[in-house]
Scaffold this motif. Sequence first.
Motif, short mmCIF file in Angstrom:
data_model
loop_
_atom_site.label_atom_id
_atom_site.label_comp_id
_atom_site.label_asym_id
_atom_site.label_seq_id
_atom_site.Cartn_x
_atom_site.Cartn_y
_atom_site.Cartn_z
N VAL A 116 0.24 5.88 91.98
CA VAL A 116 -1.03 4.91 91.30
C VAL A 116 -2.40 4.50 92.17
O VAL A 116 -3.63 4.33 91.24
N VAL A 117 -2.37 3.82 93.46
CA VAL A 117 -3.67 3.35 93.69
C VAL A 117 -4.09 4.00 93.53
O VAL A 117 -5.66 4.48 93.30
N TYR A 118 -4.68 5.87 93.69
CA TYR A 118 -5.66 7.33 93.66
C TYR A 118 -5.66 7.06 92.02
O TYR A 118 -7.24 7.32 92.10
N LEU A 119 -5.24 6.83 91.27
CA LEU A 119 -5.53 7.14 89.75
C LEU A 119 -6.02 6.28 89.58
O LEU A 119 -7.30 6.59 89.04
N ALA A 120 -6.08 4.79 89.83
CA ALA A 120 -6.67 3.78 89.67
C ALA A 120 -8.17 4.08 90.33
O ALA A 120 -8.96 3.49 89.19
N HIS A 121 -7.52 3.89 91.07
CA HIS A 121 -9.57 4.72 92.06
C HIS A 121 -10.68 5.23 91.52
O HIS A 121 -11.54 5.25 91.06
N SER A 122 -9.35 6.52 91.29
CA SER A 122 -10.36 8.02 90.07
C SER A 122 -11.13 7.38 88.41
O SER A 122 -12.11 7.21 88.66
N ARG A 123 -10.03 6.37 88.15
CA ARG A 123 -10.53 6.09 87.15
C ARG A 123 -11.70 5.52 86.76
O ARG A 123 -12.45 5.50 85.78
N HIS A 176 5.27 1.32 86.04
CA HIS A 176 3.95 -0.05 86.64
C HIS A 176 3.00 -0.26 86.31
O HIS A 176 1.82 -0.07 86.99
N GLY A 177 3.31 -0.76 85.17
CA GLY A 177 1.45 -1.18 84.17
C GLY A 177 1.39 -2.66 84.77
O GLY A 177 0.28 -2.73 85.15
N ARG A 178 2.28 -3.47 85.83
CA ARG A 178 1.60 -4.59 86.37
C ARG A 178 0.79 -4.17 87.55
O ARG A 178 -0.70 -4.25 87.72
N MET A 179 1.21 -3.19 88.06
CA MET A 179 1.17 -2.54 89.23
C MET A 179 -0.48 -1.90 88.87
O MET A 179 -1.82 -2.31 89.64
N ILE A 180 -0.72 -1.11 88.02
CA ILE A 180 -1.79 -0.61 87.81
C ILE A 180 -2.92 -1.55 87.18
O ILE A 180 -3.99 -1.02 87.25
N GLN A 181 -3.21 -2.59 86.01
CA GLN A 181 -3.56 -3.36 85.95
C GLN A 181 -4.45 -3.74 87.34
O GLN A 181 -5.50 -4.67 87.46
#
Length: 261
Positions: A116-123, A176-181
Amino acid sequence: MFSARSLFQEILDDDRSFRLFCSIAASGEAQGGWENGRIAALVPESMRGLAPKITRHGADEDKHGRIFHALLRKRGLDPVEVPPETDYTMLLERRGIGLTHDKLRRDEPLTERDIVVYLAHSRITEQRAADQMVMLVKYFGGDAEVGRAIKMISDDEDNHLAYCHEELLRLAEEGHGRMIQRTLRECALSEIRIYRQVSLAVMERMGRLLGWPAPKAALLAAAIHVLYAYERLAGWRRMVTLTMPERRDALGGPAPPAPAF
């Protein structure tokens, strides 16, 4: 007075500034390729379906690095060492954004949270890359020297951004919505600070190579600070928004080759 187009034209026309520009870009892409390759190898079993897409992402980044090196070779130039203050990727890592190289060097499976961290960083970082490439294509897409290269890279960056949106939305539906935001917001606010820092460092280096007068250098620095102020106030919200992309399954196949490079 200057424009973004005239500024980049000046950088592209001079061998020394072009060499630095391509060297910084190639280094960042190579780091991204290595990171994605390690993440693909360490994806947790519960998310193994993502591994081919992460591998494709890394292959694209490696390809971009080769393209920038090819542009240097076409001019008979060798890459230069990237000044540490211009190393966007490493500065983000030191700021705690994304997955650390220390973690990626271990042969230990990553967790779902890590992905999740990787994808958020990539976004966040792919948004920055996609926006920059759109600008370069707008001004130099028809350029005989760099036009084909930047169009190819821009299309890849659009695919990477679409992939991040789609996968993050899928993970949000899985709980994983809250963590993603939360992660997106933290990453965006840190990224805009690092982007300002790197932009100032790159422009300072370019100014020295190109002999910019003090008023021009000061005006450029002021413009960078204005962009940061806007992004800090409101622009970051665009970077954390998730929408289902028109390009679905954008990284669902092998990386297209770049035989011309």
